[in-house]
Design a protein around this motif. Sequence first.
Motif, PDB file in Angstrom:
ATOM      1  N   ASP A 166       0.833  -1.210   0.000  1.00  0.00           N
ATOM      2  CA  ASP A 166       0.000   0.000   0.000  1.00  0.00           C
ATOM      3  C   ASP A 166       0.869   1.263   0.000  1.00  0.00           C
ATOM      4  OD1 ASP A 166      -2.550  -1.165  -0.047  1.00  0.00           O
ATOM      5  OD2 ASP A 166      -2.526  -1.511   2.110  1.00  0.00           O
ATOM      6  N   GLU A 167       1.933   1.262   0.785  1.00  0.00           N
ATOM      7  CA  GLU A 167       2.834   2.421   0.816  1.00  0.00           C
ATOM      8  C   GLU A 167       3.530   2.610  -0.517  1.00  0.00           C
ATOM      9  OE1 GLU A 167       4.513   2.802   5.336  1.00  0.00           O
ATOM     10  OE2 GLU A 167       5.014   0.948   4.276  1.00  0.00           O
ATOM     11  N   GLU A 204       1.286   4.264  -3.131  1.00  0.00           N
ATOM     12  CA  GLU A 204       1.197   5.712  -2.958  1.00  0.00           C
ATOM     13  C   GLU A 204       2.373   6.430  -3.603  1.00  0.00           C
ATOM     14  OE1 GLU A 204       0.836   6.523   1.174  1.00  0.00           O
ATOM     15  OE2 GLU A 204      -1.148   5.591   1.379  1.00  0.00           O
ATOM     16  N   LYS A 205       3.494   5.721  -3.791  1.00  0.00           N
ATOM     17  CA  LYS A 205       4.679   6.321  -4.398  1.00  0.00           C
ATOM     18  C   LYS A 205       4.582   6.418  -5.921  1.00  0.00           C
ATOM     19  CE  LYS A 205       8.372   5.190  -1.088  1.00  0.00           C
ATOM     20  NZ  LYS A 205       9.186   6.408  -1.243  1.00  0.00           N
ATOM     21  N   GLY A 246      -0.730   6.796  -8.026  1.00  0.00           N
ATOM     22  CA  GLY A 246      -1.162   6.349  -6.712  1.00  0.00           C
ATOM     23  C   GLY A 246      -2.189   5.238  -6.781  1.00  0.00           C
TER      24      GLY A 246
END
Length: 457
Positions: free
Chosen positions: A325-326, A329-330, A334
């Motif tokens: 998930d992180e 976001e990058k 997204g």
Amino acid sequence: MKSLRLLPSALLASLSAASPAQIVLDASSGKAAPTRTEDIGVGHFSEWSRATKKQFLVDWQAGKQSEWVFVMGNEAGDLDSMTSALTWAYHLEHSTQNTSNPSKAIALLQTQTDALDLRPENKLALKNSKMTSGHDDLLTMDELPEDPETLAMKLRGIVLVDHASPLRKWERAKILSIFDHHVDKDTAPDASPRVFEKVASCTSLVARQMFDEFYALPEEYHLPHELLELILSAISIDSGGLEQATQTDIDTAKRVFERSQWADKDLYEQMEAVDEVLSDAKKDLDDLSVRDLLRRDWKGDLVDTPSPRTPTVSLGFASIPYSLDEQIEKTGFGELFHWFAVHAAWTASINTDIDICLTKYKIRDENGKKKKIREIVLTVRDDVRIDKVQADALFKAVKRALESDKSLGLKKWHRVDELAPRQMVWEHQSGAGRKIIRPIVEDAVRKWDMKQGKVIE
């Protein structure tokens, strides 16, 4: 709070932010490209490394590859692997320089030059060792002037450090020595030295052997303090500042320490302080893109199958200290699809059939305590060595092997319904990393009959 006051000023100074790279416009591509503004390294260690690299390239041009020994670590290129290779190459050359059979030895870092800085702890340790910025004094895979499979047969031999067996591309080379702190795979039983021992850092094994031979020489050669402090840095970060060290790690660190510039410090306090600085640098990854995270800690090789039609497949493993998930976001959008698009572009560029991404991160439970969560991302391509039918069946075989291992306790990822064919994501709390997951996947591939589409019992 661990104290940093024990660190030499050179190490503390190296923590300051570097000036931004100058940017120019590359006329051939229309894209911005960094200029070459590196500082040439100073000190005997950097000078030796730079001169050795130059001499190898000169000798290659003259067809003298057979005079050279390559010392190589694993392809993930962590500080332990890099330091082990540099240490043994330096020792090989210097310990034989006054003999009738001198060695020409060079450390080969099995990664790309631009990937070296994806490990901030490596960048910091090399800077502190006064090496050339931009790594022009180090030999990396993208700088080899000849295909490894061809070059392997021409070399005098290779030495494996922090690596139990050579990658397929180097398998035709003569293996002279092995130093590893993992499982002995019975590779090159006649190699000498051949050292396998469970220690925190492989650098400890290499440095121990170096000092054993060093003190037995009729005349000592020069041991630059930059190399000694690089050795101590590798041992420190792998052993948690000696807190998780074996007796071998401690004994070796003491021998190195007494000849280093840190000799007037307390060993344990100094190693703890060095570990803190390097470990903090190691965690500084927030600015890395998804592609850089994928290639930062990647290991892979060809794996044999029972199929005459497709006797090998390419299998790769990435380890990433961020949740999926992180990472999503990058991405530029997204979105989940964009992460898999970036991943697909990376695996296509390295011709990988099966790729496993292993993530790890921490969350707080209902009691506020931190707990470690890991994820496994499995993908199989059908455009490299295998077609769609084979890829579908191979995906099922690997997926079944992972889910059948009850010790992993795999649970489906919370967005598993959004995944495309031949994509799967699990999460688990077993603590199993690459050393556990890789043999499971490799075994599934080796037992899988590509022609029949089934696993061989």
